[in-house]
Design an enzyme around this catalytic site. Structure first.
Site, short mmCIF file in Angstrom:
data_model
loop_
_atom_site.label_atom_id
_atom_site.label_comp_id
_atom_site.label_asym_id
_atom_site.label_seq_id
_atom_site.Cartn_x
_atom_site.Cartn_y
_atom_site.Cartn_z
N TRP A 197 37.83 40.03 46.99
CA TRP A 197 39.03 40.54 46.33
C TRP A 197 38.59 41.42 45.18
O TRP A 197 37.39 41.63 45.01
CB TRP A 197 39.91 39.36 45.85
CG TRP A 197 41.36 39.73 45.96
CD1 TRP A 197 42.16 40.23 44.97
CD2 TRP A 197 42.16 39.68 47.15
NE1 TRP A 197 43.42 40.48 45.48
CE2 TRP A 197 43.45 40.16 46.80
CE3 TRP A 197 41.91 39.30 48.46
CZ2 TRP A 197 44.48 40.25 47.73
CZ3 TRP A 197 42.94 39.38 49.38
CH2 TRP A 197 44.21 39.85 49.02
N ASP A 198 39.53 41.94 44.41
CA ASP A 198 39.06 42.81 43.32
C ASP A 198 38.52 42.01 42.14
O ASP A 198 38.04 42.59 41.18
CB ASP A 198 40.10 43.87 42.90
CG ASP A 198 41.40 43.28 42.40
OD1 ASP A 198 41.54 42.04 42.34
OD2 ASP A 198 42.31 44.07 42.06
N TRP A 199 38.54 40.70 42.22
CA TRP A 199 37.90 39.84 41.22
C TRP A 199 36.96 38.83 41.85
O TRP A 199 36.50 37.91 41.17
CB TRP A 199 38.95 39.09 40.40
CG TRP A 199 40.15 38.70 41.20
CD1 TRP A 199 41.39 39.27 41.14
CD2 TRP A 199 40.23 37.69 42.23
NE1 TRP A 199 42.23 38.68 42.06
CE2 TRP A 199 41.55 37.70 42.75
CE3 TRP A 199 39.33 36.78 42.77
CZ2 TRP A 199 41.98 36.86 43.77
CZ3 TRP A 199 39.74 35.94 43.80
CH2 TRP A 199 41.06 35.99 44.28
N ASN A 496 52.50 37.79 48.78
CA ASN A 496 52.15 38.56 47.59
C ASN A 496 52.11 40.05 47.92
O ASN A 496 51.25 40.48 48.70
CB ASN A 496 50.78 38.13 47.06
CG ASN A 496 50.26 39.05 45.97
OD1 ASN A 496 50.74 39.01 44.84
ND2 ASN A 496 49.31 39.92 46.30
N GLU A 497 53.05 40.79 47.39
CA GLU A 497 53.03 42.27 47.34
C GLU A 497 53.17 42.99 48.68
O GLU A 497 52.99 44.20 48.74
CB GLU A 497 51.75 42.77 46.61
CG GLU A 497 51.73 42.34 45.15
CD GLU A 497 50.55 42.87 44.32
OE1 GLU A 497 49.67 43.53 44.90
OE2 GLU A 497 50.55 42.63 43.10
N GLU A 593 53.46 39.41 37.31
CA GLU A 593 52.05 39.80 37.20
C GLU A 593 51.95 40.99 36.26
O GLU A 593 52.71 41.95 36.41
CB GLU A 593 51.48 40.26 38.55
CG GLU A 593 50.92 39.20 39.43
CD GLU A 593 50.10 39.78 40.59
OE1 GLU A 593 49.54 40.88 40.45
OE2 GLU A 593 50.05 39.12 41.62
#
Ligand SMILES: *[C@@H]1O[C@H](CO)[C@@H](O)[C@H](O)[C@H]1NC(C)=O
Ligand SMILES: *[C@@H]1O[C@H](CO)[C@@H](O)[C@H](O)[C@H]1NC(C)=O
Ligand SMILES: *[C@@H]1O[C@H](CO)[C@@H](O)[C@H](O)[C@H]1NC(C)=O
Ligand SMILES: *[C@@H]1O[C@H](CO)[C@@H](O)[C@H](O)[C@H]1NC(C)=O
Ligand SMILES: *[C@@H]1O[C@H](CO)[C@@H](O)[C@H](O)[C@H]1NC(C)=O
Ligand SMILES: *[C@@H]1O[C@H](CO)[C@@H](O)[C@H](O)[C@H]1NC(C)=O
Length: 935
Positions: A197-199, A496-497, A593
Site C-alpha cells: 500500500w502507500d504506507w 473504501n473509496e 480521512e
C-alpha cells in the site's frame, strides 16, 4: 452471580446424567508445532506452527536470516510469495472419535487459496481468509495415524491466474511502481494491503492464521486482570477435528435493535446447531448483568429441550424498555454498560457455553435538509441514544502485514488505549485490512471507541463472477454474525473509496463506465447490501466510504459528485497549500480521512537500518517512501514554516527532518481538525458546515516507514498523537486569524451539559522574553454540545498596549497564548492553545533556548497499576516552540510533548510499563526544540 451459574451448571449436569447417554462431543485440536511446511519442489522443509504463517515459520527456522522488516527484506524475501507451500501434520484418531456419526474438520482461518487433503483424499478447498471452513470427513478419517495436508497456491500466482481468466480487465492492472508491490490482489479475498500500500510493504503470505473463538465449545470465564480493562479469556483454536453424535452450536449471534415504533429494545439470540440432523439435549438461552455491574436489568433465561428443538435454527427475542436498561455510551459521553448473553448446549459430556456481551445503544445517521433550500444539502451525523455525537478519532490499518501477527494482544491494547487517551471516540477500520481479532472489539466496547467498519474492499474494482460474489456473500454473513453484537460497531460501510474511484475514473474505467458501474451495483448493492439488509438492520449501512449518503443512493449508488461537502463523508488530502492555514480546508459534514505524512522516530528507523541508511536520500529511505514525491512534499510544507536546511536529505540532517516532519504533521492536522470542530454549528450561505466528524488518517503503522500515522510501528507517539489528545479534548479553546487580520476565538464543547462561565485569557509573549502581557480576560458561556465564536477583535487592537504593539513592537516578534478556566480561575477546562504571529523561520527574537533535562525522579507506581511514572524537569533559557522529548528504546509516553516552553522550568511526566530506573531513563532521554541542535 457466580454462585447462580454454578447451581445452574450442576442442575443441568444432573439432568444430563439422568438422561443416561454416554457419548459426547470430542474435540481434537490440531494446532501447535507438529506441522511442517514445504515448498513445491521439496527443496525447503521447515517446522511450522498453527496458527502461524509461512514467513513466520521460515524466519523461525532461519531460512529467512533476518527480521522481515529489516532493510530491503520486503524485496529479498519476496520469493517466498511465489512458491506453493504445503502445510502438513499427522495426528492420531482413537476409536472413540472414529465411531462418532459426524466428524468435522474445522479451519478458523486459511489465507487464502488452498486444497485440503486428508490421507491423500481431497476434502475441499479454501478461498477466503475471512471465512471459517467446515469439512465433513467421517468418510476419510481413519483410526490410528492420519495425514492432513493444506496445499497452498502462491497468492501472487493465483491472483494473476484469476485476473487472466476473467473475460475483461478488472483494474487496476497493478499497484503504482513506488509501492514495490504485487498485482491483482482484488481477485483474492485476502487482506488487500498484503500486496503493498502507500504506507506498507508487500508480503503476500500464505497462512493458517486465525485464532478464532470456537463458539460452541468454550467454557468462558470472566476475569478481572490487573490491567485497566477486563479481559475475557476464551479457549481459542484454529484447526480442530470435531466428532459428535449430537449437535453443537455452530453459530451463536445476538442482535440488539431499538424498535422506534414500540420504543423497546428487542434482543434476539440466534442459535444455529450443526450438524443439522442432530440437536443439543437441551439448549439454554439467557441474559444477565456483568459481575459487579449495574442491576437495572432483570436476568432472563429460557430452556429448550430436545423435543422442542425441531429446527437447527432457533431464536429467542427478549424485550426491554429504555428504563429497564443502562445505556452504552461513546467515550467521553457516559459509561459503557454491557450485559452478558449466553447460549448453552447441554449434552452427555457436559455443558458448552458460548457468550456474547452486548450493550444497549441506539444508532442513527441523521441525514436531513440543513436549510429550506434543498440545494444546500443534507446533514450527516451520528446520533447515539438520541444525542448527536461529534465523531473524533482516526483510521485503523492492520497492525502487522502478516495476518498471524495482526492480533498481538499487547499491540492492540496499547494502540486502543492510546486512542482513548487521546480523547478519541471513534476509529474507522479501513477496508484494505482485516476484520480484527475478538479482543480488538472487546476492548473497543469497553473503552467506548465507536467503530466505523468498512467491509474489506479498497481502492480497486472487483470481479463479479458468481464464484466471487458467493464468496463475498458468505464472508459478509460470517463477519456480521460474528461481530453484530458489539455495541462499539456503529456503522457498516461497503468499501473504501471505490465509489469515488469509479466516478472519477482513477483506474481507466471511464471507457466502459456502464460495465464497471453494473459490477459496482452487483457487488455492493445486490450482494453486500442484501446480506446486510437481511441480517443486520441494527446499525446504519453506507455503500462506500466516502459517499454522499442518501444522495449517493438517489443517484444510483454512484454519485455524480463524489466528495461533495454538502453530503455524507469526505476524504480530503491537500499537500500543496499551506496546511497551517485553516482556509486551505473544505468544510464537509464529516471528514472520515485527511492527513499528512511524517517520519517515525529515529530509534524506530534505526532498528531496521544500518547507520548509512539514515538519511532521506538513502536508497532504503527512498524505497520505504511509497507515496510519490512524498519527501519533496514534506520538505515543501516544512519550509514554509521552519528553518529546514537545503540539504535536508543528508545523514547530518536526518533527525532534524524527522522532527520537522512531525511538527508539520501535528500542526497541519491540528489546524484542520480544529477547523472541523469549530464548524459544528455553523452553516455558510452555500450550505457548508454542520461538520460532525473528524477522523484523521491514520492511527497506526504496519512497519517502520514514512506514513500518515500518529503512532509509529514501535508504539512511539509521534507529535501528532500528543496534539490529538489536545485537539480532541471535550472542551477546547480554538483561536484563528481570518484573512482580514481578525483574531477569532472559538469555544467548543462536546459536553452534554452547559457551563455558565468559561474564562478566556489571551496572553501576548515576545519570543525574546519570558515576560508577557495579558491582553484579555473575559467570561463566556459554554453551552452544551456546541461550537461558537465567543470573541473577536482585530490583531492591531489586541496588540495595542502590549510590548508587541508599542513603539518598535512588531507582531513578527510575538505569539499569542490562550487559556480557558472555570469561574474559580483555578481549574483549566481546556488544553491551552497558541497562535504564532509569524512563521517560526522568520520570527524575530527567537533563539536557542539551551534546553537541559535537569532532573529525573521515580519511578512512582499507583498500587494495582502496571504503569510506572517518572517526573522530569526541563530548564530553558528562552521561549521554545515544539519542545520534543524522546526516550531511546524505553516504551512509554509523556504527559505532554511538542509543547511550547514559556517559563524557565517545566515539569512533566513519563509513563512506562517497562522496568527501568531514573538513571537509565535520564541517559535515554533527549530534548530539543526548533532552534536547538540535536546532540
Ligand atoms: C505452483 O503451482 C502452480 C499450479 O498450481 C504451478 O503452475 C506453478 O508452477 C507452481 N509454482 C512453483 C514455484 O512450484
Ligand atoms: C452426520 O452423519 C450422518 C451419518 O453418518 C450423515 O448421514 C450426515 O450427513 C452427517 N451430517 C453431516 C452434516 O455431516
Ligand atoms: C416494532 O414494534 C412493532 C409494534 O410492536 C411491531 O409491529 C414491529 O414488527 C416491530 N419492528 C421490528 C423491526 O421488530
Ligand atoms: C491564509 O490563507 C488566506 C488565503 O490564501 C490568506 O488570505 C491569509 O492571509 C492566510 N493567513 C495566514 C495567517 O497566513
Ligand atoms: C466579529 O464580530 C463582529 C461584531 O460582533 C461581527 O460582525 C463579525 O462577523 C465577527 N467576525 C467574525 C470573523 O466572526
Ligand atoms: C544547559 O547546559 C549547558 C551546558 O552545561 C549550559 O551551557 C546551559 O546554560 C544550560 N541551559 C540552561 C537552561 O540552564
Amino acid at each position: 452471580m457466580t454462585t447462580t451459574m454454578k447451581t445452574l451448571t450442576l442442575t443441568l449436569l444432573a439432568a444430563a446424567t439422568l438422561l443416561g447417554r454416554v457419548e459426547g462431543l470430542i474435540r481434537l485440536s490440531l494446532d501447535g508445532d507438529s506441522w511442517t511446511a514445504s515448498n513445491g519442489n521439496g527443496s525447503i522443509t521447515v517446522p511450522a506452527s498453527v496458527p502461524g504463517g509461512i514467513y513466520s515459520d521460515l524466519r523461525a527456522a532461519g531460512v529467512l536470516p533476518e527480521d522481515i522488516y529489516y532493510r530491503f527484506n520486503d524485496a529479498e524475501y519476496r520469493w517466498v510469495s511465489y512458491e506453493n507451500w504445503t502445510y502438513s501434520t499427522t495426528f492420531q484418531v482413537s476409536s472413540d472419535i472414529k465411531n462418532k456419526r459426524n466428524i468435522t474438520l474445522l479451519f478458523n482461518g486459511v489465507d487464502t487459496i488452498a486444497d485440503i487433503y486428508l490421507n491423500e483424499n481431497y476434502i475441499g478447498s479454501t478461498g477466503n481468509m475471512f471465512l471459517r471452513y467446515f469439512f465433513s470427513v467421517e468418510d476419510y478419517v481413519q483410526e490410528g495415524e492420519n495425514i492432513l495436508e493444506v496445499r497452498f497456491q502462491s497468492a501472487v500466482i493465483s491472483a494473476l491466474e484469476r485476473f487472466t481468466a476473467e473475460d475483461y480487465i478488472v483494474p487496476p492492472e497493478c499497484v503504482p511502481d513506488e509501492y514495490h508491490g504485487e498485482c491483482h490482489v482484488n481477485f483474492l479475498r485476502k487482506m488487500q494491503s498484503s500486496f503493498s500500500w502507500d504506507w506498507g510493504p508487500a508480503f503476500p503470505s500464505v497462512s493458517i492464521w486465525k485464532e478464532a473463538v470456537v463458539y460452541s465449545f468454550i467454557v468462558t470465564k470472566v476475569v478481572l486482570s490487573n490491567s485497566q480493562y477486563k479481559l475475557r479469556i476464551s479457549l481459542k483454536k484454529n484447526v480442530e477435528l470435531l466428532a459428535a453424535n449430537n449437535g453443537y452450536i455452530k453459530n451463536y449471534y445476538v442482535s440488539v435493535l431499538f424498535n422506534e415504533t414500540s420504543q423497546v429494545y428487542e434482543v434476539t439470540q440466534h442459535v444455529e446447531i450443526s450438524p443439522d440432523d442432530t440437536m443439543c439435549d437441551q439448549l439454554t438461552l439467557g441474559i444477565s448483568t456483568l459481575p459487579g455491574g449495574n442491576n437495572r436489568n432483570q436476568a432472563k433465561t429460557m430452556k429448550i429441550t430436545s423435543d422442542q428443538l425441531v429446527d437447527p435454527q432457533f431464536e429467542a427475542t427478549w424485550y426491554y424498555s429504555e428504563d429497564e436498561v443502562m445505556n452504552w455510551w461513546p467515550n467521553g459521553m457516559g459509561e459503557q454498560y454491557q450485559y452478558r448473553t449466553y447460549a448453552e448446549c447441554m449434552d452427555e459430556d457436559g455443558l458448552y457455553t458460548i457468550e456474547k456481551y452486548i450493550g444497549y445503544r441506539r444508532i442513527n445517521i441523521v441525514q436531513v435538509p440543513v436549510a429550506e433550500d434543498a440545494e444546500k444539502g443534507l446533514s450527516f451525523y451520528l446520533e447515539v441514544n438520541g444525542v448527536p455525537v461529534f465523531a473524533k478519532g482516526s483510521n485503523w490499518i492492520p497492525s502487522h502485514v502478516l495476518a498471524e501477527m495482526s492480533a498481538d494482544p499487547n499491540r492492540i491494547r496499547n494502540l486502543l488505549t492510546a486512542a482513548k487517551n487521546a480523547n478519541m471516540n471513534m476509529l474507522r477500520i479501513w477496508g484494505g485490512g482485516l476484520y480484527e481479532s475478538d479482543l480488538f472489539y472487546q476492548i473497543a466496547d469497553e473503552m467506548g471507541i465507536m467503530i466505523w467498519h468498512d467491509f474489506m474492499f479498497a481502492c480497486n474494482m472487483y470481479p463479479t463472477n458468481p464464484r466471487f460474489l458467493d464468496n463475498v456473500a458468505a464472508e459478509i454473513t460470517e463477519q456480521i454474525v460474528r461481530l453484530m453484537h458489539h455495541p462499539s460497531i456503529v456503522v457498516w460501510a461497503g468499501n473504501n473509496e471505490n465509489e469515488g474511484a469509479l466516478r472519477d475514473n482513477w483506474y481507466g474505467t471511464g471507457s466502459n463506465f456502464s460495465l464497471y458501474y453494473s459490477d459496482y451495483v452487483k457487488l455492493y448493492v445486490d450482494t453486500i447490501g442484501e446480506v446486510v439488509q437481511a441480517l443486520d438492520t441494527t446499525r446504519p449501512f453506507v455503500f462506500s466510504s466516502p459517499s454522499n449518503g442518501l444522495k449517493t443512493i438517489e443517484e444510483g449508488y454512484v454519485s455524480q459528485t463524489p466528495g461533495d461537502s454538502l453530503y455524507g463523508d469526505v476524504h480530503y488530502y491537500n499537500y500543496n497549500d499551506d496546511g497551517w492555514n485553516y482556509t486551505t480546508f473544505p468544510t464537509p459534514r464529516f471528514a472520515s480521512e485527511y492527513g499528512f505524512q511524517s517520519l517515525p522516530s529515529i530509534y524506530t528507523l534505526s532498528s531496521i537500518a544500518i547507520p548509512s541508511d539514515l538519511s532521506v536520500g538513502s536508497e532504503l529511505m527512498q524505497r520505504r517512501q511509497h507515496h510519490l514525491n512524498g519527501y519533496e512534499e514534506m520538505a515543501q510544507q516544512i519550509s514554509r514554516h521552519l528553518p529546514l536546511p537545503d540539504d535536508y536529505d543528508t545523514e547530518e540532517n536526518f533527525r532534524t527532518f524527522i522532527y520537522f516532519s512531525q511538527i508539520n504533521q501535528a500542526m497541519s492536522t491540528k489546524v484542520e481538525t480544529e477547523h472541523y470542530r469549530r464548524n459544528r454549528n455553523k452553516l455558510t450561505d452555500a450550505g457548508e458546515g454542520y461538520t460532525m466528524g473528524a477522523l484523521y488518517w491514520q492511527l497506526n503503522d504496519i512497519w517502520e516507514a514514512p506514513s500518515w500515522s500518529s503512532i509509529d510501528f514501535h508504539g512511539n507517539w509521534k507529535m501528532l498523537h500528543y496534539y490529538a489528545k489536545n485537539f480532541f479534548a471535550n472542551v477546547l479553546v480554538s483561536p484563528y486569524i481570518t484573512p482580514e487580520g481578525e483574531l477569532v476565538v472559538s469555544l467548543i464543547s462536546d459536553l452534554p451539559y452547559e457551563m455558565d462561565t468559561a474564562v478566556l485569557s489571551i496572553y501576548v509573549y515576545r519570543w525574546d522574553s519570558f515576560e508577557f502581557d495579558i491582553a484579555i480576560i473575559g467570561a463566556h458561556r459554554l453551552p452544551a454540545a456546541t461550537a461558537y465564536d465567543a470573541y473577536n477583535e482585530t490583531l492591531e487592537n489586541i496588540l495595542e498596549g502590549t510590548t508587541c504593539g508599542a513603539d518598535g513592537g512588531t507582531k513578527d516578534a510575538c505569539l499569542l497564548y490562550f487559556t480557558l478556566e472555570d469561574d474559580t480561575l483555578t481549574k483549566k477546562i481546556s488544553p491551552d492553545n497558541f497562535i504564532f504571529l509569524s512563521e517560526i523561520n522568520s520570527a524575530i527574537g527567537i533563539s536557542d533556548p539551551s534546553l537541559n533535562i535537569t532532573s529525573v525522579t521515580g519511578p512512582y507506581q499507583v498500587s494495582g497499576s502496571d504503569t510506572y511514572t517518572y517526573n522530569i524537569t526541563v530548564s530553558s533559557n528562552a521561549i521554545a516552540p515544539f519542545v520534543w522529548l524522546e526516550a531511546e528504546n524505553i516504551n512509554g509516553f509523556f504527559s505532554d510533548n511538542g509543547f511550547i516552553i514559556l517559563q524557565p522550568v517545566t515539569e512533566l511526566q513519563f509513563y512506562t510499563t517497562q522496568e527501568t530506573t531514573a538513571g537509565e531513563l535520564e541517559s535515554a532521554l533527549s530534548v530539543t526544540s526548533v532552534m536547538s541542535s540535536f546532540h
